[in-house]
Design a protein around this motif. Structure first.
Motif, PDB file in Angstrom:
ATOM      1  N   HIS A  26       0.813  -1.219   0.000  1.00 19.44           N
ATOM      2  CA  HIS A  26       0.000   0.000   0.000  1.00 19.44           C
ATOM      3  C   HIS A  26       0.843   1.264   0.000  1.00 19.44           C
ATOM      4  O   HIS A  26       1.626   1.507   0.909  1.00 19.44           O
ATOM      5  CB  HIS A  26      -0.943   0.064   1.209  1.00 19.44           C
ATOM      6  N   HIS A  62      -5.166  -0.881   6.298  1.00 18.76           N
ATOM      7  CA  HIS A  62      -5.035  -0.441   7.700  1.00 18.76           C
ATOM      8  C   HIS A  62      -5.681  -1.413   8.688  1.00 18.76           C
ATOM      9  O   HIS A  62      -4.992  -2.144   9.360  1.00 18.76           O
ATOM     10  CB  HIS A  62      -5.532   0.995   7.918  1.00 18.76           C
ATOM     11  N   HIS A  84      -9.441   1.903   1.987  1.00 15.00           N
ATOM     12  CA  HIS A  84      -8.973   2.291   3.318  1.00 15.00           C
ATOM     13  C   HIS A  84     -10.133   2.017   4.276  1.00 15.00           C
ATOM     14  O   HIS A  84     -11.245   2.509   4.051  1.00 15.00           O
ATOM     15  CB  HIS A  84      -8.646   3.773   3.375  1.00 15.00           C
ATOM     16  N   ASP A 118       2.264   2.989   3.116  1.00 16.95           N
ATOM     17  CA  ASP A 118       1.391   4.148   2.927  1.00 16.95           C
ATOM     18  C   ASP A 118       2.207   5.229   2.219  1.00 16.95           C
ATOM     19  O   ASP A 118       3.344   4.993   1.803  1.00 16.95           O
ATOM     20  CB  ASP A 118       0.801   4.637   4.262  1.00 16.95           C
ATOM     21  N   HIS A 142       0.864   5.577  -2.049  1.00 22.13           N
ATOM     22  CA  HIS A 142       0.276   6.562  -2.964  1.00 22.13           C
ATOM     23  C   HIS A 142       1.459   7.278  -3.602  1.00 22.13           C
ATOM     24  O   HIS A 142       1.924   8.295  -3.078  1.00 22.13           O
ATOM     25  CB  HIS A 142      -0.569   7.609  -2.220  1.00 22.13           C
TER      26      HIS A 142
HETATM   27 ZN   LIG Z   1      -3.369   5.156   2.072  1.00 23.78          ZN
END
Ligand SMILES: [Zn+2]
Length: 445
Positions: free
Chosen positions: A65, A272, A218, A323, A67
């Motif tokens: 995960h 998460h 998420h 993340d 971005h």
């Molecule tokens: Zn995220």
């Protein structure tokens, strides 16, 4: 196809025992064989040969995960409260970044990932530049294209926007060589319970199921989200009310809410999961929901500690993710692994779990299972893709090496990665990234 042999002081196939003075035979983009260097040199006398020295060769790391498009905002949003952080992030992204900036931002993320020994990236993206950056970089990846819309009447428009982006990706992938296109997949990501209406969740799930699209979301990330779903209170409830957006709290956990909406039927990748409770676990098991564990991001926001022990005890599929660098602030998955190990030992007051070898699996073969790529990557096995990395263990901070796995988990960092290879192609040679022009990039970011 020409064969090549890469030799190393240690070879860690992950799904079998470590090999001292080992080697890997690479046949183009695939692994032919692993074994002891002397045996493999004798078996393949015509293969080219390179000894990498005091390094560990292991499967490329899998970041389940991130971005990438946010990489250019590292350090820019240090607001510690979660909901205001999201608002600031969205505002800054819109104000500061053109599509070209977002593409460069994603390129920066790719460069950092490659230098950190990451070979597969599961990325949730809003803009469409991330796919282009991944194509350029040579990385393997999944782009989970996001959709947003907290009001029910925004749902159709959100899906229409998503479809446009999805079609653009499909057209782009149709124009590149099959080998490059085969490294990338596009999925769907309805963002989060506070930014997605029940109607949008339902539409996105139907789309995923009908088109066999992988879905990531998420969920169960924060207490603020828990409060919103419980009784509409908290920062997210206040924010929706300020915008006159109607939200009927389901008075349940996030997982029960997603189950009730039918979302878990798509066996999504749930990102998460910090607030997942005991009663949620059977739902996750039954639906085959997969989990992305991002301990540093969760810790930075003070969200708490996800129950990795219970997830693994129940046989759930879990991978490790960083993340974005806005909440981490690094894509160093080795650092994430060390933090993960120490965090859970401290939190459970138990020095026996997790073991270093379990965490190495978490960021390799378990990550591959989490992304349903374990038939291709995640371990060094004959027939799998030649996605592998070399970690130098000769430095003063890692030597002496009694066990390469504990050296990697407890002592090494991304700076020790000296080679990153995807599909048999070297993307990083220990000095330079060979696919993306870093000098040009650094003039912009
Ligand atoms: Zn995220």
């Amino acid at each position: 196809m020409s064969l090549s042999i890469l030799a190393a002081r240690w070879v860690l196939p992950v799904t079998s025992d470590s090999i001292d003075h080992g080697a890997i035979v690479i046949d183009g983009s695939h692994i032919r064989e692993t074994g002891r260097v002397d045996q493999l040199r004798a078996a393949y006398p015509d293969a080219s040969f390179r000894d990498l020295g005091e390094v560990a060769l292991l499967p490329g790391l899998i970041n389940v995960h991130t971005h990438l498009e946010l990489s250019g905002l590292r350090g820019r949003v240090e607001e510690p409260r979660f909901q205001p952080w999201i608002v600031q992030l969205i505002t800054l992204k819109a104000e500061l970044f053109t599509p070209a900036d977002l593409l460069d931002s994603a390129r920066l993320g790719c460069v950092e990932a490659i230098r950190s020994g990451i070979t597969t990236v599961a990325d949730t993206a809003d803009a469409i530049g991330t796919l282009e950056a991944l194509l350029e970089s040579g990385l393997r990846g999944i782009v989970y294209q996001e959709c947003f819309g907290p009001a029910a009447d925004q749902a159709e428009a959100a899906i229409a926007t998503w479809r446009e982006k999805f079609e653009a990706h499909r057209e782009r992938l149709a124009k590149v060589p099959v080998e490059a296109a085969s490294r990338l997949r596009v999925g769907i990501s309805p963002h989060a319970p506070y930014s997605v209406s029940d109607r949008l969740y339902r539409l996105a799930t139907s789309l995923a199921l009908e088109n066999d699209l992988d879905m990531a979301l998420h969920a169960a990330e924060s207490i603020a989200e828990q409060l919103l779903l419980h009784d509409g209170s908290g920062d997210f409830g206040d924010s929706l009310r300020r915008r006159a957006i109607e939200f009927t709290p389901p008075r349940s956990s996030t997982v029960a809410y997603l189950h009730q909406l039918g979302v878990l039927e798509a066996a999504p990748l749930l990102i998460h999961g910090v607030t997942i409770g005991e009663s949620d676990l059977p739902l996750l098991t039954r639906t085959g929901t997969r989990l992305a564990h991002c301990p540093k991001s969760n810790a930075k926001f003070g969200h708490g500690v996800a129950d990795l022990y219970e997830w693994q005890s129940r046989g759930l599929t879990v991978g490790l993710g960083t993340d974005s660098v806005v909440s981490n602030n690094s894509l160093d998955l080795l650092d994430e692994a060390r933090f993960c190990t120490l965090l859970h030992r401290a939190h459970r007051a138990d020095s026996t779990w997790p073991e270093a070898a379990e965490i190495l699996r978490l960021m390799t073969i378990d990550g591959a299972r989490t992304l349903r790529l374990d038939d291709q990557v995640g371990s060094l096995e004959p027939g799998k893709r030649a996605d592998l990395i070399a970690i130098d263990l000769s430095g003063p901070h890692t030597r002496p090496v009694y066990d390469p796995v504990t050296a990697i988990i407890f002592s090494a960092s991304a700076r020790d990665v000296v080679m990153t290879m995807v599909d048999g192609r070297i993307l990083y040679d220990g000095k330079n990234i060979l696919t993306i022009d870093e000098d040009r990039l650094h003039r912009h970011i």
